[in-house]
Design a protein around this motif. Structure first.
Motif, PDB file in Angstrom:
ATOM      1  N   ASP B 349       0.794  -1.227   0.000  1.00 38.15           N
ATOM      2  CA  ASP B 349       0.000   0.000   0.000  1.00 38.15           C
ATOM      3  C   ASP B 349       0.826   1.277   0.000  1.00 38.15           C
ATOM      4  OD1 ASP B 349      -2.469  -1.226  -0.052  1.00 38.15           O
ATOM      5  OD2 ASP B 349      -2.511  -1.480   2.138  1.00 38.15           O
ATOM      6  N   ARG B 350       2.130   1.135   0.146  1.00 39.23           N
ATOM      7  CA  ARG B 350       2.958   2.351   0.196  1.00 39.23           C
ATOM      8  C   ARG B 350       2.855   3.118  -1.104  1.00 39.23           C
ATOM      9  NH1 ARG B 350       6.736   2.562   4.449  1.00 39.23           N
ATOM     10  NH2 ARG B 350       8.080   4.064   3.416  1.00 39.23           N
ATOM     11  N   LEU B 351       2.643   4.412  -0.956  1.00 38.47           N
ATOM     12  CA  LEU B 351       2.523   5.256  -2.137  1.00 38.47           C
ATOM     13  C   LEU B 351       3.883   5.822  -2.496  1.00 38.47           C
ATOM     14  CD1 LEU B 351      -0.732   7.232  -1.275  1.00 38.47           C
ATOM     15  CD2 LEU B 351      -0.473   5.276  -2.822  1.00 38.47           C
ATOM     16  N   GLY B 352       4.156   5.897  -3.767  1.00 35.25           N
ATOM     17  CA  GLY B 352       5.397   6.521  -4.174  1.00 35.25           C
ATOM     18  C   GLY B 352       5.480   6.585  -5.678  1.00 35.25           C
ATOM     19  N   ARG B 353       6.471   7.323  -6.129  1.00 33.22           N
ATOM     20  CA  ARG B 353       6.773   7.342  -7.555  1.00 33.22           C
ATOM     21  C   ARG B 353       7.934   6.388  -7.786  1.00 33.22           C
ATOM     22  NH1 ARG B 353       8.726  12.539  -8.350  1.00 33.22           N
ATOM     23  NH2 ARG B 353       8.484  12.421 -10.595  1.00 33.22           N
ATOM     24  N   THR B 354       7.968   5.789  -8.953  1.00 37.85           N
ATOM     25  CA  THR B 354       8.935   4.727  -9.203  1.00 37.85           C
ATOM     26  C   THR B 354       9.606   4.930 -10.560  1.00 37.85           C
ATOM     27  OG1 THR B 354       7.475   3.236  -7.980  1.00 37.85           O
ATOM     28  CG2 THR B 354       9.191   2.204  -9.320  1.00 37.85           C
ATOM     29  N   TYR B 355      10.883   4.595 -10.599  1.00 35.86           N
ATOM     30  CA  TYR B 355      11.619   4.538 -11.869  1.00 35.86           C
ATOM     31  C   TYR B 355      11.650   3.088 -12.312  1.00 35.86           C
ATOM     32  CZ  TYR B 355      15.787   4.441 -14.920  1.00 35.86           C
ATOM     33  OH  TYR B 355      16.666   4.248 -15.949  1.00 35.86           O
ATOM     34  N   LEU B 356      11.313   2.846 -13.572  1.00 35.56           N
ATOM     35  CA  LEU B 356      11.335   1.486 -14.123  1.00 35.56           C
ATOM     36  C   LEU B 356      12.157   1.488 -15.395  1.00 35.56           C
ATOM     37  CD1 LEU B 356       7.527   0.949 -13.806  1.00 35.56           C
ATOM     38  CD2 LEU B 356       9.178  -0.657 -12.862  1.00 35.56           C
ATOM     39  N   ARG B 357      13.014   0.498 -15.529  1.00 32.30           N
ATOM     40  CA  ARG B 357      13.794   0.409 -16.776  1.00 32.30           C
ATOM     41  C   ARG B 357      13.649  -0.997 -17.359  1.00 32.30           C
ATOM     42  NH1 ARG B 357      18.147  -2.847 -16.778  1.00 32.30           N
ATOM     43  NH2 ARG B 357      19.351  -1.587 -15.309  1.00 32.30           N
ATOM     44  N   ALA B 372       0.530  -1.311 -22.106  1.00 31.17           N
ATOM     45  CA  ALA B 372      -0.736  -1.990 -21.798  1.00 31.17           C
ATOM     46  C   ALA B 372      -0.666  -2.645 -20.419  1.00 31.17           C
ATOM     47  CB  ALA B 372      -1.036  -3.043 -22.867  1.00 31.17           C
ATOM     48  N   ALA B 373       0.482  -3.228 -20.086  1.00 33.91           N
ATOM     49  CA  ALA B 373       0.642  -3.838 -18.762  1.00 33.91           C
ATOM     50  C   ALA B 373       0.517  -2.782 -17.670  1.00 33.91           C
ATOM     51  CB  ALA B 373       2.002  -4.541 -18.680  1.00 33.91           C
ATOM     52  N   MET B 374       1.092  -1.614 -17.939  1.00 32.36           N
ATOM     53  CA  MET B 374       0.995  -0.519 -16.967  1.00 32.36           C
ATOM     54  C   MET B 374      -0.472  -0.130 -16.775  1.00 32.36           C
ATOM     55  SD  MET B 374       4.029   0.241 -15.953  1.00 32.36           S
ATOM     56  CE  MET B 374       5.345  -0.870 -16.420  1.00 32.36           C
ATOM     57  N   ARG B 375      -1.165   0.009 -17.892  1.00 36.54           N
ATOM     58  CA  ARG B 375      -2.581   0.394 -17.826  1.00 36.54           C
ATOM     59  C   ARG B 375      -3.386  -0.657 -17.053  1.00 36.54           C
ATOM     60  NH1 ARG B 375      -4.882  -0.691 -23.234  1.00 36.54           N
ATOM     61  NH2 ARG B 375      -4.747  -2.760 -22.300  1.00 36.54           N
ATOM     62  N   ASP B 376      -3.157  -1.930 -17.378  1.00 36.36           N
ATOM     63  CA  ASP B 376      -3.937  -2.987 -16.743  1.00 36.36           C
ATOM     64  C   ASP B 376      -3.657  -3.096 -15.244  1.00 36.36           C
ATOM     65  OD1 ASP B 376      -4.931  -3.400 -19.216  1.00 36.36           O
ATOM     66  OD2 ASP B 376      -3.716  -5.184 -19.666  1.00 36.36           O
ATOM     67  N   ALA B 377      -2.416  -2.702 -14.844  1.00 37.55           N
ATOM     68  CA  ALA B 377      -2.079  -2.756 -13.420  1.00 37.55           C
ATOM     69  C   ALA B 377      -2.388  -1.436 -12.730  1.00 37.55           C
ATOM     70  CB  ALA B 377      -0.605  -3.106 -13.257  1.00 37.55           C
ATOM     71  N   ASP B 378      -2.940  -0.502 -13.497  1.00 33.27           N
ATOM     72  CA  ASP B 378      -3.322   0.788 -12.930  1.00 33.27           C
ATOM     73  C   ASP B 378      -2.111   1.635 -12.536  1.00 33.27           C
ATOM     74  OD1 ASP B 378      -5.499   2.321 -12.676  1.00 33.27           O
ATOM     75  OD2 ASP B 378      -6.059   1.640 -10.653  1.00 33.27           O
ATOM     76  N   VAL B 379      -1.036   1.492 -13.290  1.00 33.28           N
ATOM     77  CA  VAL B 379       0.146   2.329 -13.067  1.00 33.28           C
ATOM     78  C   VAL B 379       0.100   3.486 -14.052  1.00 33.28           C
ATOM     79  CG1 VAL B 379       2.668   2.462 -13.180  1.00 33.28           C
ATOM     80  CG2 VAL B 379       1.564   0.400 -12.289  1.00 33.28           C
ATOM     81  N   SER B 380       0.178   4.699 -13.507  1.00 36.19           N
ATOM     82  CA  SER B 380       0.085   5.881 -14.349  1.00 36.19           C
ATOM     83  C   SER B 380       1.500   6.383 -14.655  1.00 36.19           C
ATOM     84  CB  SER B 380      -0.746   6.923 -13.606  1.00 36.19           C
ATOM     85  OG  SER B 380      -0.653   8.158 -14.219  1.00 36.19           O
ATOM     86  N   ILE B 381       1.790   6.529 -15.951  1.00 33.83           N
ATOM     87  CA  ILE B 381       3.139   6.903 -16.382  1.00 33.83           C
ATOM     88  C   ILE B 381       3.274   8.420 -16.436  1.00 33.83           C
ATOM     89  CG2 ILE B 381       4.825   6.742 -18.273  1.00 33.83           C
ATOM     90  CD1 ILE B 381       3.427   4.091 -19.044  1.00 33.83           C
ATOM     91  N   GLU B 382       4.304   8.934 -15.757  1.00 30.22           N
ATOM     92  CA  GLU B 382       4.529  10.383 -15.752  1.00 30.22           C
ATOM     93  C   GLU B 382       5.414  10.779 -16.927  1.00 30.22           C
ATOM     94  OE1 GLU B 382       5.666  12.249 -11.927  1.00 30.22           O
ATOM     95  OE2 GLU B 382       7.293  13.140 -13.083  1.00 30.22           O
ATOM     96  N   SER B 383       6.469  10.008 -17.159  1.00 27.34           N
ATOM     97  CA  SER B 383       7.323  10.286 -18.319  1.00 27.34           C
ATOM     98  C   SER B 383       7.959   8.992 -18.772  1.00 27.34           C
ATOM     99  CB  SER B 383       8.399  11.313 -17.959  1.00 27.34           C
ATOM    100  OG  SER B 383       9.206  10.811 -16.929  1.00 27.34           O
ATOM    101  N   LEU B 384       8.308   8.940 -20.044  1.00 23.93           N
ATOM    102  CA  LEU B 384       8.833   7.713 -20.618  1.00 23.93           C
ATOM    103  C   LEU B 384       9.859   8.083 -21.680  1.00 23.93           C
ATOM    104  CD1 LEU B 384       6.772   4.631 -21.669  1.00 23.93           C
ATOM    105  CD2 LEU B 384       8.427   5.624 -23.255  1.00 23.93           C
ATOM    106  N   GLY B 405       1.700   6.195  -6.784  1.00 22.00           N
ATOM    107  CA  GLY B 405       0.739   5.105  -6.723  1.00 22.00           C
ATOM    108  C   GLY B 405       1.244   4.052  -5.758  1.00 22.00           C
ATOM    109  N   PRO B 406       0.406   3.053  -5.462  1.00 19.23           N
ATOM    110  CA  PRO B 406       0.824   2.010  -4.518  1.00 19.23           C
ATOM    111  C   PRO B 406       1.857   1.061  -5.147  1.00 19.23           C
ATOM    112  CG  PRO B 406      -1.381   1.561  -5.346  1.00 19.23           C
ATOM    113  CD  PRO B 406      -0.971   2.882  -5.920  1.00 19.23           C
TER     114      PRO B 406
END
Lengths: 435, 435
Positions: B349-357, B372-384, B405-406
């Motif tokens: 449940d911890r909220l935070g912003r995350t870097y993914l590579r 699509a995986a991000m969308r389905d998991a409800d992860v909102s992308i800030e920049s890519l 997000g969590p």
């Protein structure tokens, strides 16, 4: 259940009420850490009627705070009245003479009377504590006196005044001039209506004198602190410093030097050029930061909020917890009778690089005059900038950085130029902080 | 003249000989601060014959260091042998059981056995001290336990491993990859031949577990520290982070959370993105820095050398001076019987912003699959960012930063992608340090 430590609180301004709020919020935790109950039993302030947003009915009220020092039901007095002399000092003396511990946030009082108060504390077998007097919530008195206790301290220096640092870093960010940023700081509550103590370096000098006494085991000597404020620093100086890789910070600095077979004390508060790579260059806003350089620890940095009710209350209560635990270190790290008298160091031989800024009339020969004075005083110029030729007849700014050399040479150069009609304002001199 | 504090020293590696050199260099000063003589009376190490560059003839030598704990002429034992168990632990137990004080620099031992050693110390009315076990010469154990004692600590975090920080900041400066900088660090002596403990975050986790126990008054729980090392961080990640305004640092972080009406403990060591404006971003090289956030003090930063013989000896001797002064605070800030059991926090449940590579094959549809995986998991992308299209057939790097997000959503997205043939390497996930 152990006996409580019974506390009298003198002064209910922002810090005093902060202490009461801290007790309300963290009581259980601080008593667990202190190992016994902590109990405020008496309070005193000037105006009983004022609404301070905290509940005071549980504490005995005293109109005369001096009375509290004599109360048998009080073990320690917390002095948050302020002022180097007057009622604060009278209360401090009374408290210690009664064999009760004194906790204070009063930097001016400790800077001026710390030695005599430490003597009184020792003579009466009690404690004098003043963590909150230096750098607000940063536990630097303890860090120096206990954390770095194993070290011969080579230098101690830092950013000791939040108001000045706020103004200097705002000047850096906005490019605005001192007067504008001071007035902004006043509006935002970072500077007082009369900002003299902050911007002229007096407040930083109080803290520096306290730190120097602890660091070097010497008798505190506030009057010997050489102090230069920030009111003469211009936006152009900050711009030039930036072009050379520096920021401008008001730095309090103390070290010791052997001169004529005597250990002498150097204490100075001055705006300095600080290399952008130095940890202090990253300290912006109303923050304090203290660097101690020990012969084994190397460089230690302590950073945090240097003022404010919460941080200052945090430091006051840390001292109270120490008292409750029976911690009894000497106020200035060694027993008061062992504190050494250290005469002020002669600064003429100190080596360093210096920033110099001249404001001159825009006419032929001015540069030759300045550089000739440098040559005659044996000051070697590392770099020199004449700021973009302005409209005719306007003043021109000449900024330079010297190679390493003794301070007396720079002083000599300034003396040679002191009568010059080319200079339209007194030159500004800022040392460059040595890494 | 007061009675001396008589010390036995076990272990004469770099730190042990550093302690002896410190005593030689600063004896007069440290005795003045301690208020009594400090005397090393016995020493022990594996190899008596080795030349350590210090004179040992004044001390009684013991081949069996365990014997020293029983000597009537010893008041305190300094354990500098190392190793979480084995001879160090046996000596520690013997010392405390004999009612003698123990000073140690052994973070692994305290991380694993700190609670049981603190119990033994309390049961025998003696002291357990380990300032040198956390962040070398920085007096952060004292700073937290005493300096910030008035505060409820909201978070404690920092750069707790100098080797990792050296490597990450060298990668930042040079643009080189991890393997190259590790090998440089090994050549320069900043990394050991087997660097696992440092680069995989174990050393930092030892220190974090100790700090968390002090900060939150809980039973130390090293096994619960979630640990991720820096060996998967690539030059490209550091480049992407920089483009977004961040640096990469290995951060140990602890806080508490109420979950299901229970106070739970969060402890994690991970490479994180740190905003360039944060004080920890300016910490480069083999330096340690610890931030404590208290409910009254606000943010305090303690910075300095996290390792090395001089700084570590400085911390060891600070503890010895405390012992000599009779300072007797509880090892973990509250009496050991009051330390609370805190179960590990659920991090989902911890909220935070995350870097993914992601490292992906360069073919059509890959980006659609990831997003699509991000969308389905409800992860909102800030920049890519998809890093500059490389030669045909080569891997492509896709880096993104999420909105707040969590954590469980990010984990879910990674699960959705885990079978994908588009990914050529496991993704790298780094949290963004919240300001």
């Amino acid at each position: 259940m152990k006996e409580p430590l019974r506390i009298a609180l003198a002064g209910l301004g922002t810090v005093g009420t902060g202490v009461i709020r801290l007790f309300e919020a963290n009581r259980q935790m601080i008593e667990a850490r202190a190992g016994r109950p902590l109990k405020i039993v008496a309070v005193s302030a000037r105006d009983r009627g004022r609404d301070r947003g905290v509940e005071l009915s549980a504490y005995d009220w005293y109109d005369d705070m001096g009375e509290m020092a004599a109360l048998p039901q009080v073990d320690a007095v917390v002095e948050l009245v302020g002022g180097s002399d007057g009622p604060a000092l009278a209360l401090a003396r009374k408290t210690l003479e009664a064999g009760k511990a004194l906790v204070t946030a009063n930097k001016a009082m400790i800077a001026h009377h710390g030695l005599s108060l430490a003597k009184t504390a020792a003579a009466n077998g009690t404690s004098l504590k003043f963590e909150a007097a230096v750098a607000g919530g940063i536990p630097v008195v303890k860090g120096l006196r206990e954390g770095a206790a194993a070290n011969a301290i080579e230098r101690i220096y830092g950013i000791l005044n939040g108001t000045s640092n706020y103004i200097l870093s705002a000047m850096e960010e906005t490019g605005a001039d001192f007067a504008q940023m001071l007035s902004d700081a006043q509006e935002l509550g970072y500077a007082e209506a009369d900002p003299t103590f902050d911007i002229e370096g007096v407040d930083a000098a109080h803290k520096l004198a306290i730190l120097a006494a602890i660091a070097f085991g010497c008798r505190i000597d506030f009057d010997a602190v050489k102090t230069q404020g920030i009111s003469d620093v211009r936006a152009a100086d900050i711009r030039q410093a930036a072009a050379l890789g520096y920021v401008v910070r008001l730095i309090g600095m103390a070290d010791t030097e052997m001169q004529d077979d005597t250990c002498k004390l150097f204490q100075e508060v001055r705006p300095c050029l600080v290399a952008k790579s130095h940890p202090l260059a990253a300290v912006s806003g109303a923050t304090n930061a203290v660097v101690t350089e020990g012969n084994f620890s190397g460089r230690l940095l302590f950073q945090g909020a240097g003022a404010g009710d919460g941080p200052t209350a945090s430091a006051v209560v840390a001292d109270i917890i120490d008292l409750a635990r029976g911690e009894r270190s000497a106020p200035f790290s060694v027993p008061v009778e062992e504190l050494v008298e250290m005469p002020p160091a002669d600064t003429g031989d100190r080596l360093g690089r210096t920033y110099l800024r001249f404001t001159v009339t825009d006419r032929p020969g001015v540069m030759a005059e300045i550089t000739a004075a440098m040559r005659d005083a044996d000051v070697s110029i590392e770099s020199l900038i004449q700021e973009g030729r302005s409209r005719e007849g306007r003043d021109v700014l000449v900024a330079m950085v010297t190679h390493e050399g003794p301070e007396r040479s720079v002083e000599q150069a300034l003396r040679l130029l002191s009568g010059s009609e080319s200079l339209t304002a007194p030159p500004l001199v800022m040392p460059i902080l040595q890494d």
